[in-house]
Design an enzyme around this catalytic site. Structure first.
Site, PDB file in Angstrom:
ATOM      1  N   ILE A 120      -4.333  58.016   2.095  1.00 24.30           N
ATOM      2  CA  ILE A 120      -3.482  56.818   2.206  1.00 24.30           C
ATOM      3  C   ILE A 120      -2.810  56.453   0.874  1.00 24.30           C
ATOM      4  O   ILE A 120      -1.595  56.258   0.821  1.00 24.30           O
ATOM      5  CB  ILE A 120      -4.298  55.594   2.704  1.00 24.30           C
ATOM      6  CG1 ILE A 120      -5.154  55.952   3.922  1.00 24.30           C
ATOM      7  CG2 ILE A 120      -3.363  54.405   2.997  1.00 24.30           C
ATOM      8  CD1 ILE A 120      -4.463  56.044   5.246  1.00 24.30           C
ATOM      9  N   PRO A 165       5.251  50.700  -1.920  1.00 22.92           N
ATOM     10  CA  PRO A 165       6.572  50.118  -1.674  1.00 22.92           C
ATOM     11  C   PRO A 165       6.548  49.172  -0.468  1.00 22.92           C
ATOM     12  O   PRO A 165       5.567  49.120   0.276  1.00 22.92           O
ATOM     13  CB  PRO A 165       7.438  51.344  -1.380  1.00 22.92           C
ATOM     14  CG  PRO A 165       6.503  52.393  -0.912  1.00 22.92           C
ATOM     15  CD  PRO A 165       5.179  52.124  -1.556  1.00 22.92           C
ATOM     16  N   ASP A 221       9.436  49.197   1.584  1.00 23.46           N
ATOM     17  CA  ASP A 221      10.655  49.605   2.283  1.00 23.46           C
ATOM     18  C   ASP A 221      10.528  49.474   3.810  1.00 23.46           C
ATOM     19  O   ASP A 221      11.496  49.098   4.488  1.00 23.46           O
ATOM     20  CB  ASP A 221      11.058  51.040   1.886  1.00 23.46           C
ATOM     21  CG  ASP A 221       9.915  52.043   1.993  1.00 23.46           C
ATOM     22  OD1 ASP A 221       8.750  51.644   1.811  1.00 23.46           O
ATOM     23  OD2 ASP A 221      10.192  53.229   2.258  1.00 23.46           O
ATOM     24  N   ARG A 280     -11.921  38.634  -6.413  1.00 20.55           N
ATOM     25  CA  ARG A 280     -10.728  38.630  -5.544  1.00 20.55           C
ATOM     26  C   ARG A 280     -11.081  38.954  -4.103  1.00 20.55           C
ATOM     27  O   ARG A 280     -10.400  38.509  -3.181  1.00 20.55           O
ATOM     28  CB  ARG A 280      -9.710  39.677  -6.044  1.00 20.55           C
ATOM     29  CG  ARG A 280      -8.955  39.259  -7.281  1.00 20.55           C
ATOM     30  CD  ARG A 280      -7.833  40.235  -7.556  1.00 20.55           C
ATOM     31  NE  ARG A 280      -7.054  40.490  -6.334  1.00 20.55           N
ATOM     32  CZ  ARG A 280      -6.163  41.449  -6.197  1.00 20.55           C
ATOM     33  NH1 ARG A 280      -5.918  42.269  -7.197  1.00 20.55           N
ATOM     34  NH2 ARG A 280      -5.503  41.601  -5.071  1.00 20.55           N
ATOM     35  N   ASP A 306     -10.247  51.711   1.953  1.00 23.32           N
ATOM     36  CA  ASP A 306     -10.888  50.711   1.087  1.00 23.32           C
ATOM     37  C   ASP A 306     -12.371  50.998   0.870  1.00 23.32           C
ATOM     38  O   ASP A 306     -12.976  50.467  -0.057  1.00 23.32           O
ATOM     39  CB  ASP A 306     -10.726  49.302   1.680  1.00 23.32           C
ATOM     40  CG  ASP A 306      -9.317  48.766   1.484  1.00 23.32           C
ATOM     41  OD1 ASP A 306      -8.503  49.455   0.839  1.00 23.32           O
ATOM     42  OD2 ASP A 306      -9.028  47.655   1.966  1.00 23.32           O
ATOM     43  N   ARG A 323      -0.715  41.354  -3.713  1.00 25.13           N
ATOM     44  CA  ARG A 323       0.307  41.945  -2.865  1.00 25.13           C
ATOM     45  C   ARG A 323       0.372  41.296  -1.474  1.00 25.13           C
ATOM     46  O   ARG A 323       1.427  41.186  -0.868  1.00 25.13           O
ATOM     47  CB  ARG A 323      -0.052  43.426  -2.735  1.00 25.13           C
ATOM     48  CG  ARG A 323       1.031  44.278  -2.337  1.00 25.13           C
ATOM     49  CD  ARG A 323       0.514  45.669  -2.130  1.00 25.13           C
ATOM     50  NE  ARG A 323       1.262  46.229  -1.032  1.00 25.13           N
ATOM     51  CZ  ARG A 323       2.475  46.725  -1.157  1.00 25.13           C
ATOM     52  NH1 ARG A 323       3.046  46.792  -2.326  1.00 25.13           N
ATOM     53  NH2 ARG A 323       3.124  47.181  -0.105  1.00 25.13           N
ATOM     54  N   LYS A 347     -11.069  39.221   4.170  1.00 21.10           N
ATOM     55  CA  LYS A 347      -9.930  38.960   3.275  1.00 21.10           C
ATOM     56  C   LYS A 347      -8.618  39.427   3.920  1.00 21.10           C
ATOM     57  O   LYS A 347      -7.659  38.663   4.046  1.00 21.10           O
ATOM     58  CB  LYS A 347     -10.131  39.696   1.946  1.00 21.10           C
ATOM     59  CG  LYS A 347      -8.905  39.716   1.059  1.00 21.10           C
ATOM     60  CD  LYS A 347      -9.185  40.366  -0.274  1.00 21.10           C
ATOM     61  CE  LYS A 347      -8.924  41.840  -0.354  1.00 21.10           C
ATOM     62  NZ  LYS A 347      -7.508  42.231  -0.255  1.00 21.10           N
ATOM     63  N   ASN A 348      -8.611  40.707   4.341  1.00 21.14           N
ATOM     64  CA  ASN A 348      -7.352  41.288   4.805  1.00 21.14           C
ATOM     65  C   ASN A 348      -6.901  40.755   6.160  1.00 21.14           C
ATOM     66  O   ASN A 348      -5.737  40.919   6.539  1.00 21.14           O
ATOM     67  CB  ASN A 348      -7.460  42.816   4.848  1.00 21.14           C
ATOM     68  CG  ASN A 348      -7.468  43.418   3.462  1.00 21.14           C
ATOM     69  OD1 ASN A 348      -7.264  42.710   2.471  1.00 21.14           O
ATOM     70  ND2 ASN A 348      -7.715  44.708   3.375  1.00 21.14           N
ATOM     71  N   CYS A 362       0.907  49.187  -8.277  1.00 26.39           N
ATOM     72  CA  CYS A 362      -0.477  48.795  -8.092  1.00 26.39           C
ATOM     73  C   CYS A 362      -1.317  49.952  -8.596  1.00 26.39           C
ATOM     74  O   CYS A 362      -0.916  51.108  -8.484  1.00 26.39           O
ATOM     75  CB  CYS A 362      -0.704  48.561  -6.602  1.00 26.39           C
ATOM     76  SG  CYS A 362      -2.371  48.119  -6.195  1.00 26.39           S
TER      77      CYS A 362
END
Ligand code: UD1
Length: 432
Positions: free
Chosen positions: A329, A123, A125, A399, A307, A93, A22-23, A117
């Site tokens: 994290i 963020p 940034d 998902r 994860d 996201r 997925k990622n 989330c």
């Protein structure tokens, strides 16, 4: 809310083929927007987040269709919009990746800010600082990031070494491949999913050096060309099945994996007393008794992935002795702990550390998932528990896990899903 029901207490036996990541695949789909032409991505997982990204590409004007089961064809020759719809960014996201690609190709992107989330503050940034360093003017108005640049020019970007952000590394790289001059990204993420994107971009004609290291050098090129690319296997899915076997016992082989992507995970499983062996594209785990207590700390790659932290906690929950799981994290990544404790686990939280006193058996209960990985942890707990576990919020699993229920069934799990029940008109049939 979708629900699944698992009958636990049985060991797992057999083989599981791991789907595409997925990622890794989400950035590839975003990156295809940089190609004024045709991209073919193979090994694409059939999961809801990928379908949301496909909807995003289509909303921007790309043609995007599965031409085979896991082969996706994308034609981004004619893009009609640089504005990402809020309803799609809100869902996931990862869709913020289109920001870097649109900015890189068209010098303009309007993408809603992804917002909070449940796993903690997330963020963007670092992404925005990177876009600015390349010469974009970035404004945030009414919850939308507007980035514009007449011309993007390479720069030396030093990212925050405490985070090594996956998303910011990818987004800045996407914005830089067509920029003028050289962009250096220091303290870049080295996750295999980032490396996969680097390989894809090179295949399409980008000039990227330092692939897989934390200093990436991107020399801008005029354009990218058509490319065909095979996405990497999902190391989180592989780790989930291995941990499932560790918690529920049995013997399981995960196939179509890259074992070197799983080094930290395999050594943690070994520390937990499980027997692990691997070949070039498979890993086998055998668990005859309870795991033993272990300590693990999440960290950017090659460290133990955040994860899979919830899965590690389930292993600790049924281990002999007291395990320590330290999350570094995301600040709210323990939101599944109360649910595990309702199933008989003994987990105490002290800031970012879970102290887990192992118990001989968990007991099935109705529980609720709040995110993808919390959902998979509850599945693992259900497999290791006596009786039935009903997991609400199972749509989170759709998902991120391709064919999860079918794969679990193929290794001996009794599992029913309200979605399947809904298909034959009898939603939640087992709840009666
Ligand atoms: C990605 C993965 C997610 C994984 C995470 C860490 C996808 C779609 N998601 O998320 O599954 O758990 O990497 O491996 O690939 N940060 C900032 N500012 C920023 C960006 C990040 O402060 O602009 C912080 C975050 O709050 C977090 C840390 O950096 O504490 C790491 O986040 P990051 O690596 O960016 O995670 P994502 O890319 O969102």
């Amino acid at each position: 809310m979708a629900t699944i029901r698992i009958h636990g207490g049985n060991p797992l036996y057999g083989d599981v083929n791991i789907s595409g990541s997925k990622n890794a695949t989400l950035p590839l789909l975003a990156a295809s927007l940089l190609v004024k032409g045709h991209t073919v991505i193979e090994n694409v997982p059939r999961i809801d987040d990928i379908h949301a990204m496909i909807a995003m590409l289509r909303a921007l004007g790309a043609k995007c269709d599965f031409v085979q089961d896991t082969t996706l064809s994308i034609d981004a020759t004619a893009i009609s919009s640089v504005s990402a719809p809020y309803n799609l960014v809100r869902k996931m996201r990862g869709s913020f990746y289109v920001a870097g690609a649109l900015l890189g190709r068209f010098g303009e992107a309007e993408v809603p800010l992804p917002g909070g989330c449940v796993i903690g503050s997330r963020p963007v940034d670092f992404h925005i600082q990177g876009f600015k360093a390349l010469g974009a003017v970035v404004q945030e108005r009414h919850g939308v990031m507007h980035a514009r640049a007449d011309k993007l020019t390479g720069d030396h970007i030093i990212m925050d070494s405490r985070y090594r952000s996956v998303g910011a590394t990818v987004n800045i790289m996407l914005a830089a491949v067509l920029a003028e001059g050289v962009t250096v990204i220091e303290n870049a993420s080295r996750e295999p999913e980032v490396t996969c994107c680097q390989h894809f971009l090179r295949e399409a004609g980008a000039d990227i050096r330092g692939v897989g290291t934390d200093i990436i050098v991107v020399r801008g090129v005029d354009e990218l060309h058509d490319a065909t690319f095979y996405s990497i296997p999902d190391r989180m899915e592989a780790g989930t099945f291995l941990a499932a076997c560790g918690a529920a016992r049995g013997e399981l082989t995960v196939r179509s994996v890259i074992p070197s992507h799983l080094t930290a995970v395999l050594s943690t499983l070994q520390k937990a007393g499980l027997t692990v062996e691997n070949g070039p594209d498979w890993v086998r785990i055998a668990a005859t008794g309870r795991p033993r207590a272990f300590e693990v700390t999440t960290a950017p790659y090659p460290g133990f992935p955040t994860d899979l932290q919830p899965n590690a906690s389930v292993l600790g929950a049924v281990a002999v002795g007291t395990s320590i799981v330290h999350e570094t994290i995301f600040d709210a990544r323990f939101n599944y702990v109360d649910e595990l404790n309702r199933m008989g686990a003994d987990i105490q939280l002290k800031d970012s550390v879970a102290i887990i006193r192992g118990v001989p058996r968990l007991s099935g209960a109705p529980v609720e998932a709040t995110d993808i990985r919390a959902g998979s942890a509850l599945v693992l707990a259900g497999l290791a528990a006596d009786g039935y576990t009903e997991i609400a919020g199972a749509e989170f699993l759709d998902r991120g896990y391709d064919g999860f229920a079918d794969k679990l069934r193929s290794i001996g799990v009794t599992i029913t899903s309200s979605r399947e029940a809904a298909h034959n008109g009898s939603r939640n049939v087992w709840l009666r």
